[in-house]
Design a protein around this motif. Structure first.
Motif, PDB file in Angstrom:
ATOM      1  N   ILE A 244       0.823  -1.203   0.000  1.00 48.29           N
ATOM      2  CA  ILE A 244       0.000   0.000   0.000  1.00 48.29           C
ATOM      3  C   ILE A 244       0.859   1.254   0.000  1.00 48.29           C
ATOM      4  O   ILE A 244       0.497   2.264  -0.619  1.00 48.29           O
ATOM      5  CB  ILE A 244      -0.968  -0.027   1.207  1.00 48.29           C
ATOM      6  N   ASP A 245       2.021   1.228   0.693  1.00 42.13           N
ATOM      7  CA  ASP A 245       2.889   2.409   0.715  1.00 42.13           C
ATOM      8  C   ASP A 245       3.412   2.736  -0.678  1.00 42.13           C
ATOM      9  O   ASP A 245       3.494   3.913  -1.066  1.00 42.13           O
ATOM     10  CB  ASP A 245       4.069   2.174   1.665  1.00 42.13           C
ATOM     11  N   LEU A 248       0.604   4.383  -2.579  1.00 45.45           N
ATOM     12  CA  LEU A 248       0.389   5.775  -2.159  1.00 45.45           C
ATOM     13  C   LEU A 248       1.398   6.697  -2.833  1.00 45.45           C
ATOM     14  O   LEU A 248       1.033   7.785  -3.317  1.00 45.45           O
ATOM     15  CB  LEU A 248       0.498   5.872  -0.638  1.00 45.45           C
ATOM     16  N   GLN A 340      -6.263   8.999  -0.639  1.00 51.48           N
ATOM     17  CA  GLN A 340      -5.619   8.010   0.228  1.00 51.48           C
ATOM     18  C   GLN A 340      -6.651   7.081   0.860  1.00 51.48           C
ATOM     19  O   GLN A 340      -6.446   5.867   0.931  1.00 51.48           O
ATOM     20  CB  GLN A 340      -4.808   8.724   1.312  1.00 51.48           C
ATOM     21  N   GLY A 344      -6.952   3.092   0.109  1.00 50.50           N
ATOM     22  CA  GLY A 344      -6.920   2.080   1.153  1.00 50.50           C
ATOM     23  C   GLY A 344      -8.124   1.166   1.109  1.00 50.50           C
ATOM     24  O   GLY A 344      -8.001  -0.060   1.256  1.00 50.50           O
ATOM     25  N   SER A 345      -9.309   1.728   0.876  1.00 53.54           N
ATOM     26  CA  SER A 345     -10.529   0.913   0.801  1.00 53.54           C
ATOM     27  C   SER A 345     -10.478  -0.033  -0.392  1.00 53.54           C
ATOM     28  O   SER A 345     -10.819  -1.221  -0.281  1.00 53.54           O
ATOM     29  CB  SER A 345     -11.757   1.813   0.713  1.00 53.54           C
ATOM     30  N   HIS A 347      -7.812  -1.131  -1.952  1.00 54.28           N
ATOM     31  CA  HIS A 347      -6.762  -2.131  -1.720  1.00 54.28           C
ATOM     32  C   HIS A 347      -7.273  -3.243  -0.813  1.00 54.28           C
ATOM     33  O   HIS A 347      -7.045  -4.436  -1.072  1.00 54.28           O
ATOM     34  CB  HIS A 347      -5.535  -1.451  -1.118  1.00 54.28           C
TER      35      HIS A 347
END
Length: 425
Positions: A244-245, A248, A340, A344-345, A347
């Motif tokens: 995830i990083d 982003l 962001q 996240g959701s 992912h």
């Protein structure tokens, strides 16, 4: 030997008719709908919303050159002593027939640095329009992918329902044959027929969803709702996502919405600096040709400076420009925070869908198939009743539908990720 050659006129007519008949097929090309790539390419060329965004971006690009251009010069003609009082005679407005005629050209010049800031602000706004166009395209392509996936899921669900209907019809034949032999009660036959009717109703609902998905897809392509679509092919296999990083960071670098807001901040900063430049006065230069009647012509040079007296209004415009810069920067931060959260959701949804697919495909589906096969064998041997076989069939259909739904959810989440982060690394 018989002469098989056609007359020249008839041959030409036949060739022309064949070409005209083939023209629509050649123009239409392959039918859309089989893959999402062809749909996206069609939308890039024909979607009116994207065409509007493209034209607006080009219009913003064309505003850069005029932003740095000088104002058009002004031409003046002044008729002195138009009543001819000094020389005697009648009133006239003809040049050369009055006491003196003056021809003047005046050119205005902004203060130093204003034109350069205007060009920079216009360039930033054009960059924002370009990024906005790309954002609209990503949104449109994501909508097309989502609509195609729903069309694909409805098509596959219809296939599963037809397969289930054939299985139930096969069970009905076995039930009828055993009922005729007195091995099953009439209730088993009626139960099988009720299940077949329910499956047919379910198939009608699925076909309706398929037509609805096709109409939604055609709307995004700017086509008539009933335009034909090819049967959807199998999509590309699902991929493993990066951390995830990394996504982003990729989003901050590639997302067009963030790029548009960053360009908006840049434009607001240039506009604020341009407003501060209004403290310096603009000026004008004029050149005058004097032509007195009956005298020698002469030339005058004029220099004009604007006096910046309206200080309160100017300070208000400066405060406005500062607030607009603050608002633009806050909008950029808000868009980044929103992206962001959405990333996240999406992912998490993709990871959950991917894991569900592994479990369904690797464990639950083989178990359901084995249970179905065992129950049908036991039913043929007379060791289980009809309800056991029917429940096994229903569990298998439910598992296949759950597998299809999990695949749809995972692919929709992947589409959302691609809309936010662009092409995945």
């Amino acid at each position: 030997m018989t002469d098989l050659r056609l007359p020249r006129g008839l041959l030409a007519t036949s060739v022309l008719y064949a070409l005209l008949s083939a023209a629509p097929a050649l123009a239409d090309g392959p039918m859309l709908g089989g893959s999402v790539d062809g749909l996206i390419e069609h939308a890039r060329l024909h979607n009116p919303a994207f065409a509007a965004e493209r034209a607006e971006a080009e219009a913003a690009r064309e505003r850069i050159e005029p932003a740095g251009a000088l104002p058009d010069p002004a031409f003046q003609i002044e008729l002195m002593d138009a009543t001819n009082t000094m020389r005697g005679g009648g009133t006239t407005i003809l040049p050369g027939e009055v006491g003196e005629t003056r021809y003047r050209v005046v050119q205005s010049f902004p203060a130093w640095g204003k034109r350069e800031l205007d060009v920079r602000a216009a360039t930033a706004r054009a960059g924002r329009a370009d990024a906005g166009r790309e954002a609209v395209w990503l949104e449109l392509s994501a909508s097309i992918k989502g609509a195609w996936l729903r069309y694909y899921a409805a098509d596959r669900e219809a296939v599963l329902n037809r397969d289930a209907l054939r299985l139930l019809q096969g069970l009905e034949e076995i039930t009828l044959s055993r009922y005729r032999l007195g091995l099953l009660p009439q209730q088993a036959v009626l139960r099988a027929q009720r299940e077949i009717t329910a499956q047919r109703l379910s198939l009608v609902a699925v076909e309706q969803r398929r037509r609805t998905a096709a109409a939604a897809l055609n709307a995004l392509l700017a086509r008539a709702p009933n335009s034909p679509l090819a049967a959807p092919a199998e999509p590309a296999p699902l991929v493993d996502l990066p951390p995830i990083d990394q996504l982003l960071t990729h989003t901050r670098d590639r997302n067009p919405l963030l790029a548009a807001e960053a360009a908006g901040v840049e434009a607001a900063r240039f506009e604020r600096d341009r407003t501060w430049r209004d403290r310096y006065p603009d000026f004008s230069i004029g050149l005058t040709n004097n032509r007195p009647r009956g005298g020698d012509p002469s030339w005058d040079v004029m220099f004009e400076v604007m006096i910046p007296l309206q200080q309160s209004a100017r300070r208000a415009r400066e405060r406005e420009a500062t607030y607009m810069l603050t608002a633009a920067d806050a909008r950029r931060e808000a868009v980044e925070a929103k992206l962001q959260g959405e990333l996240g959701s999406a992912h998490a949804a993709y990871s959950a869908g991917h894991d569900s697919l592994r479990l369904l495909r690797g464990t639950l589906l083989p178990q359901a198939e084995a249970t179905r096969d065992a129950s049908r064998s036991a039913f043929a041997a007379g060791s289980v009743d009809f309800d056991t076989v029917l429940e096994a069939e229903r569990q298998l259909v439910a598992t296949r539908l759950a597998l299809l739904q999990a695949e749809l959810d995972a692919r929709l989440a992947l589409t959302e990720l691609e809309k936010i982060a662009g092409e995945l690394p």
